[in-house]
Design a protein around this motif. Sequence first.
Motif, PDB file in Angstrom:
ATOM      1  N   ARG A 238       0.820  -1.210   0.000  1.00  0.00           N
ATOM      2  CA  ARG A 238       0.000   0.000   0.000  1.00  0.00           C
ATOM      3  C   ARG A 238       0.861   1.271   0.000  1.00  0.00           C
ATOM      4  N   ILE A 239       1.952   1.252   0.774  1.00  0.00           N
ATOM      5  CA  ILE A 239       2.850   2.423   0.790  1.00  0.00           C
ATOM      6  C   ILE A 239       3.512   2.586  -0.571  1.00  0.00           C
ATOM      7  N   SER A 240       3.870   1.465  -1.204  1.00  0.00           N
ATOM      8  CA  SER A 240       4.429   1.534  -2.552  1.00  0.00           C
ATOM      9  C   SER A 240       3.433   2.165  -3.513  1.00  0.00           C
ATOM     10  N   LYS A 241       2.174   1.789  -3.386  1.00  0.00           N
ATOM     11  CA  LYS A 241       1.127   2.387  -4.225  1.00  0.00           C
ATOM     12  C   LYS A 241       0.983   3.877  -3.921  1.00  0.00           C
ATOM     13  N   SER A 242       1.057   4.239  -2.667  1.00  0.00           N
ATOM     14  CA  SER A 242       0.907   5.653  -2.305  1.00  0.00           C
ATOM     15  C   SER A 242       2.058   6.485  -2.869  1.00  0.00           C
ATOM     16  N   CYS A 243       3.270   5.918  -2.899  1.00  0.00           N
ATOM     17  CA  CYS A 243       4.407   6.630  -3.493  1.00  0.00           C
ATOM     18  C   CYS A 243       4.161   6.891  -4.974  1.00  0.00           C
ATOM     19  N   GLU A 244       3.601   5.902  -5.637  1.00  0.00           N
ATOM     20  CA  GLU A 244       3.262   6.044  -7.053  1.00  0.00           C
ATOM     21  C   GLU A 244       2.249   7.165  -7.259  1.00  0.00           C
ATOM     22  N   LEU A 245       1.243   7.232  -6.382  1.00  0.00           N
ATOM     23  CA  LEU A 245       0.208   8.263  -6.505  1.00  0.00           C
ATOM     24  C   LEU A 245       0.738   9.646  -6.115  1.00  0.00           C
ATOM     25  N   LEU A 246       1.587   9.685  -5.097  1.00  0.00           N
ATOM     26  CA  LEU A 246       2.153  10.969  -4.673  1.00  0.00           C
ATOM     27  C   LEU A 246       3.056  11.567  -5.744  1.00  0.00           C
ATOM     28  N   ALA A 247       3.700  10.691  -6.513  1.00  0.00           N
ATOM     29  CA  ALA A 247       4.662  11.159  -7.513  1.00  0.00           C
ATOM     30  C   ALA A 247       4.008  11.960  -8.628  1.00  0.00           C
ATOM     31  N   ASP A 248       2.720  11.720  -8.892  1.00  0.00           N
ATOM     32  CA  ASP A 248       2.093  12.481  -9.981  1.00  0.00           C
ATOM     33  C   ASP A 248       1.712  13.888  -9.528  1.00  0.00           C
ATOM     34  N   GLY A 249       1.758  14.130  -8.203  1.00  0.00           N
ATOM     35  CA  GLY A 249       1.634  15.486  -7.672  1.00  0.00           C
ATOM     36  C   GLY A 249       0.261  16.104  -7.734  1.00  0.00           C
ATOM     37  N   LYS A 250      -0.774  15.342  -8.082  1.00  0.00           N
ATOM     38  CA  LYS A 250      -2.093  15.941  -8.303  1.00  0.00           C
ATOM     39  C   LYS A 250      -3.093  15.642  -7.192  1.00  0.00           C
ATOM     40  N   PHE A 262      -5.574   2.262   2.593  1.00  0.00           N
ATOM     41  CA  PHE A 262      -5.687   2.584   4.018  1.00  0.00           C
ATOM     42  C   PHE A 262      -7.074   3.184   4.282  1.00  0.00           C
ATOM     43  N   ASN A 263      -7.613   2.920   5.462  1.00  0.00           N
ATOM     44  CA  ASN A 263      -8.930   3.484   5.790  1.00  0.00           C
ATOM     45  C   ASN A 263      -8.841   4.486   6.936  1.00  0.00           C
ATOM     46  N   ASN A 264      -7.618   4.915   7.251  1.00  0.00           N
ATOM     47  CA  ASN A 264      -7.411   5.822   8.366  1.00  0.00           C
ATOM     48  C   ASN A 264      -6.198   6.694   8.062  1.00  0.00           C
ATOM     49  N   LEU A 265      -6.374   8.007   8.033  1.00  0.00           N
ATOM     50  CA  LEU A 265      -5.301   8.916   7.632  1.00  0.00           C
ATOM     51  C   LEU A 265      -4.142   8.895   8.622  1.00  0.00           C
ATOM     52  N   SER A 266      -4.431   8.842   9.903  1.00  0.00           N
ATOM     53  CA  SER A 266      -3.342   8.844  10.886  1.00  0.00           C
ATOM     54  C   SER A 266      -2.521   7.557  10.782  1.00  0.00           C
ATOM     55  N   ASN A 267      -3.189   6.434  10.534  1.00  0.00           N
ATOM     56  CA  ASN A 267      -2.471   5.164  10.343  1.00  0.00           C
ATOM     57  C   ASN A 267      -1.609   5.225   9.091  1.00  0.00           C
ATOM     58  N   PHE A 268      -2.138   5.818   8.025  1.00  0.00           N
ATOM     59  CA  PHE A 268      -1.380   5.979   6.781  1.00  0.00           C
ATOM     60  C   PHE A 268      -0.125   6.811   7.018  1.00  0.00           C
ATOM     61  N   ARG A 270       1.435   7.355   9.806  1.00  0.00           N
ATOM     62  CA  ARG A 270       2.349   6.641  10.696  1.00  0.00           C
ATOM     63  C   ARG A 270       3.116   5.561   9.934  1.00  0.00           C
ATOM     64  N   ARG A 271       2.420   4.772   9.124  1.00  0.00           N
ATOM     65  CA  ARG A 271       3.064   3.702   8.351  1.00  0.00           C
ATOM     66  C   ARG A 271       4.036   4.283   7.315  1.00  0.00           C
ATOM     67  N   PHE A 272       3.650   5.392   6.698  1.00  0.00           N
ATOM     68  CA  PHE A 272       4.512   6.016   5.691  1.00  0.00           C
ATOM     69  C   PHE A 272       5.811   6.497   6.344  1.00  0.00           C
ATOM     70  N   GLN A 273       5.679   7.168   7.488  1.00  0.00           N
ATOM     71  CA  GLN A 273       6.855   7.646   8.215  1.00  0.00           C
ATOM     72  C   GLN A 273       7.745   6.479   8.631  1.00  0.00           C
ATOM     73  N   GLN A 274       7.111   5.395   9.034  1.00  0.00           N
ATOM     74  CA  GLN A 274       7.827   4.205   9.483  1.00  0.00           C
ATOM     75  C   GLN A 274       8.647   3.588   8.361  1.00  0.00           C
ATOM     76  N   LEU A 275       8.058   3.488   7.161  1.00  0.00           N
ATOM     77  CA  LEU A 275       8.715   2.809   6.048  1.00  0.00           C
ATOM     78  C   LEU A 275       9.601   3.728   5.214  1.00  0.00           C
ATOM     79  N   LYS A 276       9.257   5.003   5.111  1.00  0.00           N
ATOM     80  CA  LYS A 276      10.002   5.920   4.251  1.00  0.00           C
ATOM     81  C   LYS A 276      10.842   6.939   5.013  1.00  0.00           C
ATOM     82  N   GLY A 277      10.637   7.039   6.320  1.00  0.00           N
ATOM     83  CA  GLY A 277      11.441   7.959   7.117  1.00  0.00           C
ATOM     84  C   GLY A 277      11.084   9.413   6.914  1.00  0.00           C
ATOM     85  N   MET A 278       9.889   9.678   6.386  1.00  0.00           N
ATOM     86  CA  MET A 278       9.435  11.054   6.144  1.00  0.00           C
ATOM     87  C   MET A 278       7.922  11.048   5.984  1.00  0.00           C
ATOM     88  N   THR A 279       7.328  12.223   5.983  1.00  0.00           N
ATOM     89  CA  THR A 279       5.882  12.323   5.785  1.00  0.00           C
ATOM     90  C   THR A 279       5.552  12.190   4.296  1.00  0.00           C
TER      91      THR A 279
END
Length: 297
Positions: A238-250, A262-268, A270-279
């Motif tokens: 899911r984080i890999s998918k989110s990186c793909e979506l974030l990259a298009d910038g829209k 993800f069904n919860n923004l705070s969980n998303f 938290r998991r993103f920070q955990q795996l990527k080391g950034m928001t």
Amino acid sequence: MKTTDPSYELMDDHDGHSLIYREHGFPCHLVRWHNHQEYELHLIVASSGKVFIGDYIGNFGPDSLFLTGPHLPHNWISQLEDDQVVPQRDMLVNFTDQLFESGTQVFSELRRLAPLFERARYGIEFHCRHTIGQAKDLMQSIADSSGMARLGYFLILLELLASSDDYQLLSGSTSAQLGDDNNVDRTNLAVNYIFQHYMRELPLEEVADHLGMKATYFSRFFKQATGRCFVEFVNSLRISKSCELLADGKRPVTDVCFESGFNNLSNFNRRFQQLKGMTPSHYRRLVVQRLTEQNLG
């Protein structure tokens, strides 16, 4: 394991040659979670999707270049519309350790490739666009040649990759640390099912039931086979998918969260920070900056 196991790819077409060159499209029967004794240099020609190498999950697109070591499980799954077919998706070169174990006794120059092969045990993705462009040309030369000329282009290609310092090591585990090869076929079924359904609520019990396994046994089996527990694997996808979506910038970050499964923004977050080391927002800024620099360059 038996070489007749469908998860093990037996390459019986060496036919006295030092390397194998292949091309294939997508879908293709070769696209599955599998391993083989050969190294694999894998260039994506067309389409985008998810790459699985050992316990690594990431994104690929046209001109993505990877090198995997012997018996390191791997798979590339393209994300296409229903019934869409890609005639040529991949260019691949496969070769074995034996070629260089024997060759270094005669040609000392080949010893300079040893660090590259050691890194390949974890899987490598090359990032330098210039290096990838040269590698693509050399792979085409390999495809168009035979005999000594083909071997010559291949050695030039390996020297190019060995000298590159713009790369990423992928898997945290080597092939020796990843489960029993006899389970790879069932792992393939699990990974494919997860890939089809990860963008919705997906309980472990559902996947276990799909494989005809009890949940507790499936949990242990999946961790041993992939190097990740089920929840970690799904979240990484899911984080890999989110990186793909974030990259298009829209898309707003909130939309990216839900579109990634993800069904919860705070969980998303938290998991993103955990795996990527950034928001997620910081990640997007870095991607936009990198793309701008590439365009200016």
